[in-house]
Scaffold this active site. Structure first.
Site, PDB file in Angstrom:
ATOM      1  N   ASP A 145       0.872  -1.161   0.000  1.00  0.00           N
ATOM      2  CA  ASP A 145       0.000   0.000   0.000  1.00  0.00           C
ATOM      3  C   ASP A 145       0.924   1.230   0.000  1.00  0.00           C
ATOM      4  O   ASP A 145       2.094   1.122   0.360  1.00  0.00           O
ATOM      5  CB  ASP A 145      -0.875  -0.037   1.255  1.00  0.00           C
ATOM      6  N   ASP A 149      -0.036   5.076   0.943  1.00  0.00           N
ATOM      7  CA  ASP A 149      -0.234   5.994   2.078  1.00  0.00           C
ATOM      8  C   ASP A 149      -0.325   5.226   3.405  1.00  0.00           C
ATOM      9  O   ASP A 149      -1.182   4.377   3.580  1.00  0.00           O
ATOM     10  CB  ASP A 149      -1.501   6.828   1.852  1.00  0.00           C
TER      11      ASP A 149
END
Ligand SMILES: [Mg+2]
Ligand SMILES: [Zn+2]
Length: 169
Positions: free
Chosen positions: A9, A11
């Site tokens: 991922d 953020d």
């Protein structure tokens, strides 16, 4: 033999999640993320980013803004000796943007971005890992059939995962 990958991922894993980050001035790399990536790279994992970017559907920034930041991010990784194989993003949101894009297959927890990467890079899901900071990341990984799905609770946890994983697959 098929490839193995770590799906990251963005953020909250690569950069501190300040919310809808689209300028490099606001892009703060998480402490330890380069070490984590080098560790997996050394073990032969492809590094692939899968990121929800609904800020695009929300009109907070553009596709071009996202791509510009991505190019900069990839260059920073290269300076650290890390090759990111690909970045997949979902620009959609169920309530924003063009009507026909709202029910997409790519927004996590849907597994669309991961499934696309599995196809494009000939990845064996069972040998691969999801590394996220939300349950939606974990769920996307599970739905894509990944062998290990790790959810960090805090970005300061990231360095610990190096030591929590068995050395070989
Ligand atoms: Mg996140
Ligand atoms: Zn999408």
């Amino acid at each position: 033999m098929s490839n193995k990958a770590v799906f990251l991922d963005r953020d909250g894993v690569i950069n501190v999640d300040h919310g809808y980050v689209y300028r490099k001035e606001d892009f703060e790399f998480v402490d330890g993320i380069f070490e984590v990536c080098r560790h997996f790279q050394k073990q032969g994992y492809l590094l692939i980013v899968v990121t929800n970017q609904s800020g695009i559907a929300r009109g907070m920034y553009t596709e071009a803004d996202f791509q510009r930041l991505t190019e900069w991010m990839l260059e920073r990784f290269r300076e650290e000796g890390i090759e990111i194989a690909a970045v997949y993003h979902c620009p959609h949101h169920p309530k924003f943007g063009p009507e026909e894009t709202r029910d997409c297959d790519c927004r996590k927890p849907k597994p669309g971005m991961i499934l696309k990467a599995i196809e494009e890079f000939d990845i064996a899901p069972c040998r691969s890992i999801m590394l996220g900071d939300k349950s939606t990341d974990e769920e996307a990984g599970i739905r894509a059939g990944l062998g290990k799905n790790i959810k960090i609770n805090d970005s300061s946890d990231i360095i610990k995962i190096i030591f929590s994983l068995p050395p070989k697959d």
